[in-house]
Design a protein around this motif. Structure first.
Motif, PDB file in Angstrom:
ATOM      1  N   TYR A 289      -4.547  -3.190   8.723  1.00  0.00           N
ATOM      2  CA  TYR A 289      -4.935  -3.307   7.324  1.00  0.00           C
ATOM      3  C   TYR A 289      -3.915  -2.650   6.395  1.00  0.00           C
ATOM      4  CZ  TYR A 289      -9.432  -5.371   8.307  1.00  0.00           C
ATOM      5  OH  TYR A 289     -10.413  -6.223   8.710  1.00  0.00           O
ATOM      6  N   LYS A 290      -3.329  -1.552   6.842  1.00  0.00           N
ATOM      7  CA  LYS A 290      -2.314  -0.872   6.041  1.00  0.00           C
ATOM      8  C   LYS A 290      -1.080  -1.766   5.877  1.00  0.00           C
ATOM      9  CE  LYS A 290      -1.633   3.266   4.302  1.00  0.00           C
ATOM     10  NZ  LYS A 290      -2.181   3.592   3.026  1.00  0.00           N
ATOM     11  N   PHE A 291      -0.755  -2.521   6.919  1.00  0.00           N
ATOM     12  CA  PHE A 291       0.387  -3.426   6.879  1.00  0.00           C
ATOM     13  C   PHE A 291       0.072  -4.682   6.054  1.00  0.00           C
ATOM     14  CE2 PHE A 291       2.608  -7.097   8.726  1.00  0.00           C
ATOM     15  CZ  PHE A 291       3.916  -6.725   8.429  1.00  0.00           C
ATOM     16  N   MET A 292      -1.113  -5.227   6.214  1.00  0.00           N
ATOM     17  CA  MET A 292      -1.471  -6.485   5.547  1.00  0.00           C
ATOM     18  C   MET A 292      -1.812  -6.280   4.069  1.00  0.00           C
ATOM     19  SD  MET A 292      -1.054  -8.985   7.542  1.00  0.00           S
ATOM     20  CE  MET A 292      -1.893 -10.262   6.642  1.00  0.00           C
ATOM     21  N   TYR A 293      -2.370  -5.145   3.721  1.00  0.00           N
ATOM     22  CA  TYR A 293      -2.795  -4.886   2.344  1.00  0.00           C
ATOM     23  C   TYR A 293      -2.197  -3.575   1.845  1.00  0.00           C
ATOM     24  CZ  TYR A 293      -6.183  -8.368   3.763  1.00  0.00           C
ATOM     25  OH  TYR A 293      -6.774  -9.498   4.246  1.00  0.00           O
ATOM     26  N   PRO A 294      -0.891  -3.543   1.558  1.00  0.00           N
ATOM     27  CA  PRO A 294      -0.281  -2.294   1.079  1.00  0.00           C
ATOM     28  C   PRO A 294      -0.710  -1.986  -0.354  1.00  0.00           C
ATOM     29  CG  PRO A 294       1.300  -4.068   0.992  1.00  0.00           C
ATOM     30  CD  PRO A 294       0.062  -4.625   1.644  1.00  0.00           C
ATOM     31  N   ARG A 295      -0.513  -0.745  -0.755  1.00  0.00           N
ATOM     32  CA  ARG A 295      -0.846  -0.340  -2.123  1.00  0.00           C
ATOM     33  C   ARG A 295       0.130  -0.957  -3.087  1.00  0.00           C
ATOM     34  NH1 ARG A 295      -2.416   5.770  -3.030  1.00  0.00           N
ATOM     35  NH2 ARG A 295      -3.314   4.757  -4.826  1.00  0.00           N
ATOM     36  N   ALA A 296      -0.348  -1.178  -4.292  1.00  0.00           N
ATOM     37  CA  ALA A 296       0.524  -1.708  -5.350  1.00  0.00           C
ATOM     38  C   ALA A 296       1.504  -0.620  -5.788  1.00  0.00           C
ATOM     39  CB  ALA A 296      -0.320  -2.150  -6.535  1.00  0.00           C
ATOM     40  N   PRO A 297       2.680  -0.992  -6.284  1.00  0.00           N
ATOM     41  CA  PRO A 297       3.625   0.019  -6.747  1.00  0.00           C
ATOM     42  C   PRO A 297       3.070   0.787  -7.941  1.00  0.00           C
ATOM     43  CG  PRO A 297       4.572  -2.199  -6.875  1.00  0.00           C
ATOM     44  CD  PRO A 297       3.190  -2.331  -6.379  1.00  0.00           C
ATOM     45  N   ARG A 298       3.535   2.005  -8.129  1.00  0.00           N
ATOM     46  CA  ARG A 298       3.046   2.845  -9.225  1.00  0.00           C
ATOM     47  C   ARG A 298       3.306   2.218 -10.590  1.00  0.00           C
ATOM     48  NH1 ARG A 298       1.358   8.129  -8.519  1.00  0.00           N
ATOM     49  NH2 ARG A 298       1.570   8.867  -6.396  1.00  0.00           N
ATOM     50  N   SER A 299       4.341   1.411 -10.714  1.00  0.00           N
ATOM     51  CA  SER A 299       4.641   0.769 -12.000  1.00  0.00           C
ATOM     52  C   SER A 299       3.563  -0.232 -12.407  1.00  0.00           C
ATOM     53  CB  SER A 299       5.995   0.071 -11.938  1.00  0.00           C
ATOM     54  OG  SER A 299       5.967  -0.950 -10.959  1.00  0.00           O
ATOM     55  N   MET A 300       2.789  -0.718 -11.446  1.00  0.00           N
ATOM     56  CA  MET A 300       1.734  -1.688 -11.741  1.00  0.00           C
ATOM     57  C   MET A 300       0.385  -1.019 -12.013  1.00  0.00           C
ATOM     58  SD  MET A 300       3.100  -5.019 -10.562  1.00  0.00           S
ATOM     59  CE  MET A 300       1.577  -5.789 -10.671  1.00  0.00           C
ATOM     60  N   MET A 301       0.269   0.264 -11.733  1.00  0.00           N
ATOM     61  CA  MET A 301      -0.978   0.989 -11.946  1.00  0.00           C
ATOM     62  C   MET A 301      -1.121   1.381 -13.418  1.00  0.00           C
ATOM     63  SD  MET A 301      -2.481   1.130  -9.144  1.00  0.00           S
ATOM     64  CE  MET A 301      -2.525   1.443  -7.419  1.00  0.00           C
ATOM     65  N   PRO A 302      -2.352   1.512 -13.912  1.00  0.00           N
ATOM     66  CA  PRO A 302      -2.526   1.929 -15.309  1.00  0.00           C
ATOM     67  C   PRO A 302      -2.077   3.369 -15.529  1.00  0.00           C
ATOM     68  CG  PRO A 302      -4.642   1.782 -14.216  1.00  0.00           C
ATOM     69  CD  PRO A 302      -3.620   1.261 -13.261  1.00  0.00           C
ATOM     70  N   LYS A 303      -1.511   3.593 -16.690  1.00  0.00           N
ATOM     71  CA  LYS A 303      -1.062   4.932 -17.066  1.00  0.00           C
ATOM     72  C   LYS A 303      -2.035   5.517 -18.077  1.00  0.00           C
ATOM     73  CE  LYS A 303       3.676   3.490 -16.291  1.00  0.00           C
ATOM     74  NZ  LYS A 303       3.236   2.342 -15.543  1.00  0.00           N
ATOM     75  N   ASP A 304      -1.879   6.789 -18.400  1.00  0.00           N
ATOM     76  CA  ASP A 304      -2.748   7.418 -19.388  1.00  0.00           C
ATOM     77  C   ASP A 304      -2.624   6.692 -20.725  1.00  0.00           C
ATOM     78  OD1 ASP A 304      -3.572   9.268 -17.567  1.00  0.00           O
ATOM     79  OD2 ASP A 304      -2.105  10.794 -18.187  1.00  0.00           O
ATOM     80  N   GLY A 305      -3.755   6.341 -21.309  1.00  0.00           N
ATOM     81  CA  GLY A 305      -3.766   5.662 -22.592  1.00  0.00           C
ATOM     82  C   GLY A 305      -3.849   4.148 -22.490  1.00  0.00           C
ATOM     83  N   ASP A 306      -3.683   3.581 -21.300  1.00  0.00           N
ATOM     84  CA  ASP A 306      -3.804   2.131 -21.140  1.00  0.00           C
ATOM     85  C   ASP A 306      -5.265   1.713 -21.207  1.00  0.00           C
ATOM     86  OD1 ASP A 306      -1.108   1.798 -20.849  1.00  0.00           O
ATOM     87  OD2 ASP A 306      -1.145   1.638 -18.666  1.00  0.00           O
ATOM     88  N   VAL A 307      -5.513   0.573 -21.821  1.00  0.00           N
ATOM     89  CA  VAL A 307      -6.861   0.033 -21.933  1.00  0.00           C
ATOM     90  C   VAL A 307      -7.116  -0.836 -20.710  1.00  0.00           C
ATOM     91  CG1 VAL A 307      -8.426  -1.347 -23.338  1.00  0.00           C
ATOM     92  CG2 VAL A 307      -6.681   0.050 -24.437  1.00  0.00           C
ATOM     93  N   THR A 308      -8.104  -0.465 -19.914  1.00  0.00           N
ATOM     94  CA  THR A 308      -8.363  -1.178 -18.660  1.00  0.00           C
ATOM     95  C   THR A 308      -9.562  -2.120 -18.745  1.00  0.00           C
ATOM     96  OG1 THR A 308      -9.696   0.670 -17.859  1.00  0.00           O
ATOM     97  CG2 THR A 308      -7.357   0.656 -17.266  1.00  0.00           C
ATOM     98  N   THR A 309     -10.127  -2.318 -19.920  1.00  0.00           N
ATOM     99  CA  THR A 309     -11.252  -3.237 -20.037  1.00  0.00           C
ATOM    100  C   THR A 309     -10.764  -4.671 -19.858  1.00  0.00           C
ATOM    101  OG1 THR A 309     -10.966  -3.320 -22.430  1.00  0.00           O
ATOM    102  CG2 THR A 309     -12.557  -1.750 -21.579  1.00  0.00           C
ATOM    103  N   PRO A 310     -11.535  -5.491 -19.169  1.00  0.00           N
ATOM    104  CA  PRO A 310     -11.109  -6.878 -18.966  1.00  0.00           C
ATOM    105  C   PRO A 310     -11.238  -7.699 -20.243  1.00  0.00           C
ATOM    106  CG  PRO A 310     -13.185  -6.461 -17.848  1.00  0.00           C
ATOM    107  CD  PRO A 310     -12.739  -5.169 -18.442  1.00  0.00           C
TER     108      PRO A 310
END
Length: 96
Positions: free
Chosen positions: A5-26
């Motif tokens: 599972y670690k190989f098939m579903y790796p974590r997304a890069p940090r650049s794609m993760m939300p940062k402080d102040g980003d609006v995460t509402t869909p």
């Protein structure tokens, strides 16, 4: 199994993760209707309006009031291609 599972579903890069102040509402794309977090898409706060000379005086009057929804509405798009297609007047068709 954990390694698989670690190989098939790796974590997304940090650049794609939300940062402080980003609006995460869909939000829903105004072109295709897809739901996407606001920080991942393109938010257009002042949409460009194409007005003819006859309706220019009507639009200037309605800018002062909140009665015209097209003037005050924020537009949201999945990407810049959808934004360009929306303003070009194209209609979205899903390729199934």
């Amino acid at each position: 199994m954990w390694g698989f599972y670690k190989f098939m579903y790796p974590r997304a890069p940090r650049s794609m993760m939300p940062k402080d102040g980003d609006v995460t509402t869909p939000r829903h794309c105004d072109f295709c209707g897809n739901s996407l977090a606001e920080y991942r898409g393109v938010l257009e706060t002042k949409p460009n309006l194409v007005a003819s000379s006859d309706s220019a005086s009507h639009l200037s009057d309605s800018n002062s009031s909140d009665s015209n929804p097209q003037v005050n509405k924020e537009l949201f798009f999945c990407n810049y291609e959808h934004q360009a297609d929306f303003h070009a007047g194209k209609v979205y068709s899903s390729a199934d």
